[in-house]
Write a protein that holds these residues in place. Structure first.
Motif, PDB file in Angstrom:
ATOM      1  N   UNK A 112       0.842  -1.193   0.000  1.00 55.12           N
ATOM      2  CA  UNK A 112       0.000   0.000   0.000  1.00 55.12           C
ATOM      3  C   UNK A 112       0.881   1.247   0.000  1.00 55.12           C
ATOM      4  N   UNK A 113       0.497   2.229  -0.800  1.00 53.91           N
ATOM      5  CA  UNK A 113       1.068   3.569  -0.730  1.00 53.91           C
ATOM      6  C   UNK A 113      -0.008   4.479  -0.164  1.00 53.91           C
ATOM      7  N   UNK A 114       0.296   5.151   0.938  1.00 53.35           N
ATOM      8  CA  UNK A 114      -0.675   6.023   1.611  1.00 53.35           C
ATOM      9  C   UNK A 114      -0.349   7.473   1.274  1.00 53.35           C
ATOM     10  N   UNK A 115      -1.359   8.201   0.771  1.00 53.43           N
ATOM     11  CA  UNK A 115      -1.162   9.564   0.269  1.00 53.43           C
ATOM     12  C   UNK A 115      -2.111  10.498   1.006  1.00 53.43           C
ATOM     13  N   UNK A 116      -1.550  11.389   1.800  1.00 52.90           N
ATOM     14  CA  UNK A 116      -2.352  12.313   2.600  1.00 52.90           C
ATOM     15  C   UNK A 116      -2.866  13.476   1.762  1.00 52.90           C
ATOM     16  N   UNK A 117      -3.612  14.379   2.413  1.00 52.76           N
ATOM     17  CA  UNK A 117      -4.215  15.502   1.721  1.00 52.76           C
ATOM     18  C   UNK A 117      -3.596  16.846   2.074  1.00 52.76           C
ATOM     19  N   UNK A 118      -4.328  17.891   1.785  1.00 54.59           N
ATOM     20  CA  UNK A 118      -3.887  19.284   1.928  1.00 54.59           C
ATOM     21  C   UNK A 118      -3.542  19.610   3.382  1.00 54.59           C
ATOM     22  N   UNK A 119      -2.388  20.250   3.603  1.00 52.12           N
ATOM     23  CA  UNK A 119      -1.917  20.675   4.918  1.00 52.12           C
ATOM     24  C   UNK A 119      -1.763  19.503   5.879  1.00 52.12           C
ATOM     25  N   UNK A 120      -1.423  18.359   5.340  1.00 50.38           N
ATOM     26  CA  UNK A 120      -1.224  17.168   6.167  1.00 50.38           C
ATOM     27  C   UNK A 120       0.158  16.584   5.908  1.00 50.38           C
ATOM     28  N   UNK A 121       0.498  15.538   6.666  1.00 55.32           N
ATOM     29  CA  UNK A 121       1.695  14.747   6.402  1.00 55.32           C
ATOM     30  C   UNK A 121       1.383  13.293   6.741  1.00 55.32           C
ATOM     31  N   UNK A 122       2.417  12.455   6.719  1.00 53.06           N
ATOM     32  CA  UNK A 122       2.196  11.019   6.902  1.00 53.06           C
ATOM     33  C   UNK A 122       1.640  10.685   8.293  1.00 53.06           C
ATOM     34  N   UNK A 123       1.735  11.623   9.238  1.00 54.04           N
ATOM     35  CA  UNK A 123       1.173  11.376  10.560  1.00 54.04           C
ATOM     36  C   UNK A 123      -0.322  11.119  10.542  1.00 54.04           C
ATOM     37  N   UNK A 124      -1.003  11.587   9.491  1.00 54.28           N
ATOM     38  CA  UNK A 124      -2.435  11.311   9.357  1.00 54.28           C
ATOM     39  C   UNK A 124      -2.722   9.821   9.440  1.00 54.28           C
ATOM     40  N   UNK A 125      -1.820   9.008   8.894  1.00 58.40           N
ATOM     41  CA  UNK A 125      -2.093   7.582   8.692  1.00 58.40           C
ATOM     42  C   UNK A 125      -1.675   6.699   9.870  1.00 58.40           C
ATOM     43  N   UNK A 126      -1.215   7.260  10.975  1.00 62.34           N
ATOM     44  CA  UNK A 126      -0.677   6.432  12.056  1.00 62.34           C
ATOM     45  C   UNK A 126      -1.611   5.305  12.499  1.00 62.34           C
ATOM     46  N   UNK A 127      -2.938   5.522  12.642  1.00 60.59           N
ATOM     47  CA  UNK A 127      -3.794   4.415  13.071  1.00 60.59           C
ATOM     48  C   UNK A 127      -3.905   3.272  12.059  1.00 60.59           C
ATOM     49  N   UNK A 128      -3.498   3.514  10.820  1.00 60.67           N
ATOM     50  CA  UNK A 128      -3.586   2.479   9.788  1.00 60.67           C
ATOM     51  C   UNK A 128      -2.360   1.562   9.765  1.00 60.67           C
ATOM     52  N   UNK A 129      -1.242   2.022  10.272  1.00 61.98           N
ATOM     53  CA  UNK A 129       0.025   1.344   9.993  1.00 61.98           C
ATOM     54  C   UNK A 129       0.144  -0.016  10.680  1.00 61.98           C
TER      55      UNK A 129
END
Length: 299
Positions: A112-129
């Motif tokens: 999986x490649x996780x791609x965040x949105x506007x004014x975000x970074x990879x920290x958005x995805x922490x609960x998914x990892x």
């Protein structure tokens, strides 16, 4: 990461200002001290409420089912807390706490490649990892920079991540995208003609047709997301027939950032309506997460 530094500085500055006001005013009037210190929080609640009011008014002519008032209020309250957690903790302070996972030996599972949105970074995805790794899915969570640059500039960042995940798994990956991240994935497909190198693109609250709020942005990528704006129209026009079939698009009638609601749908894609769920909240909705993880694991 630039956005992490910005958000960390802003959050700590607000906390410092609140503390300074409390110390200054408490000897004179404890009530005034507390009420003044709560002003930033009250402004945040009001701005968030305005977004939901505008969303609800704009959606009255949209094809998606109209949200009930109770759904709007519930989504507002959930978004208040989710957004605080994401923008005041995970992104500024925890974005590097869990690294990408590319196992030395393939697990036999798709990555999986996780791609965040506007004014975000990879920290958005922490609960998914952790759930992804527990299921054996290699992953890379990208950081899209420059933060306020053109969406087209993100294509090479996604290309690098796709190559890494493909090399680790031997399989074309799934792209999981929130908000602007779905447009970045489409920009990557356009720039690299990469239809054959991705298994599926899952978008959560992506403004495929732009969003009403885009007109107020001063950032390049924000303006590109204007409702029926030049950039999204050109992107749609330049896409080959059949590309949209790669996409599954989740959208909500309570999305306070991407509205009217059906602008998060993409003609020719598979669509999933999630009622009563706000914009950032959608990335952590249990039903959405379960459905996406099931989609990733289909082979």
């Amino acid at each position: 990461m630039m956005i992490a530094r910005w958000q960390r500085t802003l959050f700590l500055s607000i906390l410092l200002a609140m503390a300074a006001w409390l110390v200054w005013q408490w000897p004179h009037s404890p009530w005034r001290a507390v009420l003044g210190a709560l002003v930033p929080l009250c402004l945040y609640l009001v701005v968030m409420a305005v977004e939901f009011v505008l969303m609800h008014i704009t959606n009255c002519t949209d094809a998606a089912p109209r949200a009930r008032l109770s759904q709007v209020v519930g989504a507002w309250w959930a978004e208040v807390w989710v957004a605080l957690l994401v923008f005041c903790w995970r992104q500024p302070f925890r974005h590097q706490s869990v690294p990408d996972w590319l196992p030395a030996q393939p697990t036999g599972k798709r990555g999986v490649v996780l791609v965040h949105g506007f004014m975000c970074n990879r920290g958005l995805w922490l609960p998914w990892l952790a759930p992804l790794q527990a299921r054996g899915h290699a992953y890379v969570a990208v950081n899209l920079e420059p933060v306020m640059g053109s969406i087209d500039e993100y294509a090479d960042i996604i290309e690098d991540a796709v190559r890494k995940v493909t090399a680790a798994t031997g399989q074309a990956p799934v792209l999981l995208c929130h908000s602007m991240g779905g447009l970045a994935a489409r920009a990557w497909l356009r720039a690299h003609q990469a239809d054959g190198r991705v298994h599926r693109v899952l978008t959560l609250g992506t403004p495929h047709g732009g969003t009403w709020l885009g007109r107020f942005s001063r950032a390049v990528n924000g303006r590109q997301m204007s409702l029926a704006g030049d950039w999204v129209v050109a992107l749609q026009r330049e896409e080959p027939a059949g590309r949209a079939a790669l996409f599954t698009c989740w959208y909500s009638n309570c999305d306070n950032i991407v509205f009217p609601a059906t602008t998060a749908a993409l003609a020719g894609a598979e669509h999933r309506l999630v009622e009563g769920v706000a914009h950032v909240q959608m990335a952590f909705d249990p039903g959405v997460m379960a459905a996406c993880l099931q989609e990733v694991g289909r082979g």
